[in-house]
Scaffold this motif. Structure first.
Motif, short mmCIF file in Angstrom:
data_model
loop_
_atom_site.label_atom_id
_atom_site.label_comp_id
_atom_site.label_asym_id
_atom_site.label_seq_id
_atom_site.Cartn_x
_atom_site.Cartn_y
_atom_site.Cartn_z
N ASP A 95 38.31 48.37 31.98
CA ASP A 95 38.86 47.02 32.54
C ASP A 95 38.32 47.08 34.06
OD1 ASP A 95 40.34 44.72 32.77
OD2 ASP A 95 41.95 45.36 32.08
N ALA A 96 38.20 45.99 34.68
CA ALA A 96 38.02 45.66 36.09
C ALA A 96 38.57 44.45 36.45
CB ALA A 96 36.73 45.60 36.44
N PHE A 97 39.30 44.69 37.62
CA PHE A 97 40.15 43.41 38.22
C PHE A 97 40.17 43.60 40.08
CE2 PHE A 97 42.98 46.56 36.16
CZ PHE A 97 43.63 46.91 37.45
N ARG A 98 40.32 42.24 40.64
CA ARG A 98 40.38 42.24 42.14
C ARG A 98 42.02 42.50 42.22
NH1 ARG A 98 35.61 41.70 43.67
NH2 ARG A 98 36.14 42.14 45.99
N VAL A 99 42.29 43.51 43.49
CA VAL A 99 43.57 43.78 43.99
C VAL A 99 43.48 44.03 45.47
CG1 VAL A 99 44.74 44.89 41.89
CG2 VAL A 99 43.34 46.35 43.25
N THR A 100 44.61 43.51 46.17
CA THR A 100 44.67 43.79 47.36
C THR A 100 45.89 44.36 47.94
OG1 THR A 100 45.57 41.43 47.73
CG2 THR A 100 43.14 41.42 48.28
N HIS A 101 46.98 44.48 47.12
CA HIS A 101 48.16 45.17 47.48
C HIS A 101 48.83 45.73 46.23
CE1 HIS A 101 50.43 41.76 45.83
NE2 HIS A 101 49.77 40.95 46.72
#
Length: 368
Positions: free
Chosen positions: A64-70
């Motif tokens: 899996d791959a996804f964007r996260v900022t916190h």
């Protein structure tokens, strides 16, 4: 799961050589990237990569791959990863995380969030000693989740017990053989054979023996594992009798005994020869010209290099006088020592990390 990205790790500087091997083994559109090679496939391709590919250090399944900022976002998103299709609730796991150029910068906190998400979603126990490793890489705010499907690093073929000081890894030896143009169709000699790594790898390549044939892998404890299909894959034998023998020599009797024992355990004792001999005594083995490949001492202390220059000079002299038509591959940290051989080396590639040092493969075309 449908096809996903599969990452085969390589030492920096050897990605293109590994990519060449992966392409030759029939994997889909492999591409060299920093630190390894990416291809695509399903779980059978993951098993095959572990069983077949000689130059990879480990094989990661990117699930899996996804964007996260916190961290709260990471926590929520990690719970949506389809863990049940990959991990088993009864098998312990551990999480390793790394962060680079991301707003989430604390790798320990990131690993903790993912571990909690897996435990609560699946009920699997977390353990620092677990054989199954979930790897999270957060780079520029993109989190990629992978499973290390190999477990123990792949240079541990499972049949080598005895090693000498600072041995060359089998994965690196196989890629250096490939860089020298070796494909199993010619004799090989290593006149400073140590524990026999180059000779045994060359013999296995020529005999078409799978590098992973003697060991187990982490993927065998995953939910996606099909024991029957794996058993069928392992049972396919492509073995053949090599047309040539593969020779090693060393001035140390202990190294020669170690190499013989390792070759027997690897199943290549019948077509390898190991002899005790000084560099000045080596002669070409029977058969047509082939490849001399050698990993001599480097001399990391002051004063060693002057003493070693004499050894390298002798090696070069013997090869130039007796090995007409043979190619040479020489691994060393020191360009000055390579030059001391007087051999006509081709342009070199980038140095490769090895045991805290950086080594370069020096190659020649066929000697006049």
């Amino acid at each position: 799961m449908k096809d996903f990205e599969i990452f085969l790790a390589a030492l920096p500087g050897l990605e293109a050589v590994l990519c060449d091997e992966v392409r030759n083994k029939g994997f889909k559109q492999p591409k060299a990237v920093a630190g390894g090679v990416v291809t695509r496939g399903g779980w059978p391709e993951v098993w095959r990569a572990n069983l077949w590919v000689r130059g990879a250090g480990r094989v990661l399944a990117r699930i899996d791959a996804f964007r996260v900022t916190h961290l709260a976002q990471l926590d929520a998103r990690a719970r949506r990863v389809p863990w049940g299709g990959v991990l088993r609730p009864d098998v312990p796991f551990r999480v390793e995380a790394s962060c680079a150029k991301s707003r989430i910068y604390h790798s320990g906190a990131a690993a903790e969030r993912i571990e909690t998400a897996i435990r609560e979603a699946l009920g699997a126990p977390a353990s620092a000693e677990a054989a199954v490793t979930v790897m999270a890489r957060i780079d520029h705010d993109l989190c990629t989740i992978s499973i290390d499907t190999s477990g123990e690093l792949l240079h541990r073929r499972g049949h080598k017990e005895a090693v000498n000081a600072a041995p060359l890894r089998e994965t690196m030896a196989s890629l250096f053989l490939r860089q020298c143009g070796f494909d199993g169709q010619e004799p090989v000699l290593d006149p400073m054979c140590g524990s026999g790594t180059f000779v045994i790898e060359a013999a296995e390549i020529a005999a078409r023996l799978n590098p992973g044939r003697s060991r187990s892998f982490a993927f065998e404890t995953l939910a996606s594992f099909d024991a029957e299909a794996w058993s069928r894959m392992r049972a396919v034998k492509s073995q053949r009798e090599p047309a040539f023998r593969f020779a090693g020599s060393d001035r140390d009797a202990g190294a020669v005994a170690m190499s013989r024992a390792n070759a027997e355990r690897a199943g290549v004792g019948a077509f390898t020869d190991f002899q005790q001999a000084a560099i000045s005594e080596i002669v070409p083995p029977q058969g047509p010209p082939g490849l001399v490949i050698v990993n001599p001492p480097y001399g990391t202390r002051i004063g060693d290099k002057a003493r070693l220059a004499a050894l390298y000079r002798t090696l070069g002299q013997v090869l130039r006088q007796r090995f007409s038509g043979w190619r040479v591959g020489l691994v060393t940290t020191e360009p000055a020592l390579a030059r001391a051989t007087g051999l006509p080396f081709l342009p070199t590639g980038a140095p490769v990390p090895h045991g805290g040092l950086r080594v370069t493969l020096f190659r020649t075309a066929a000697l006049p």
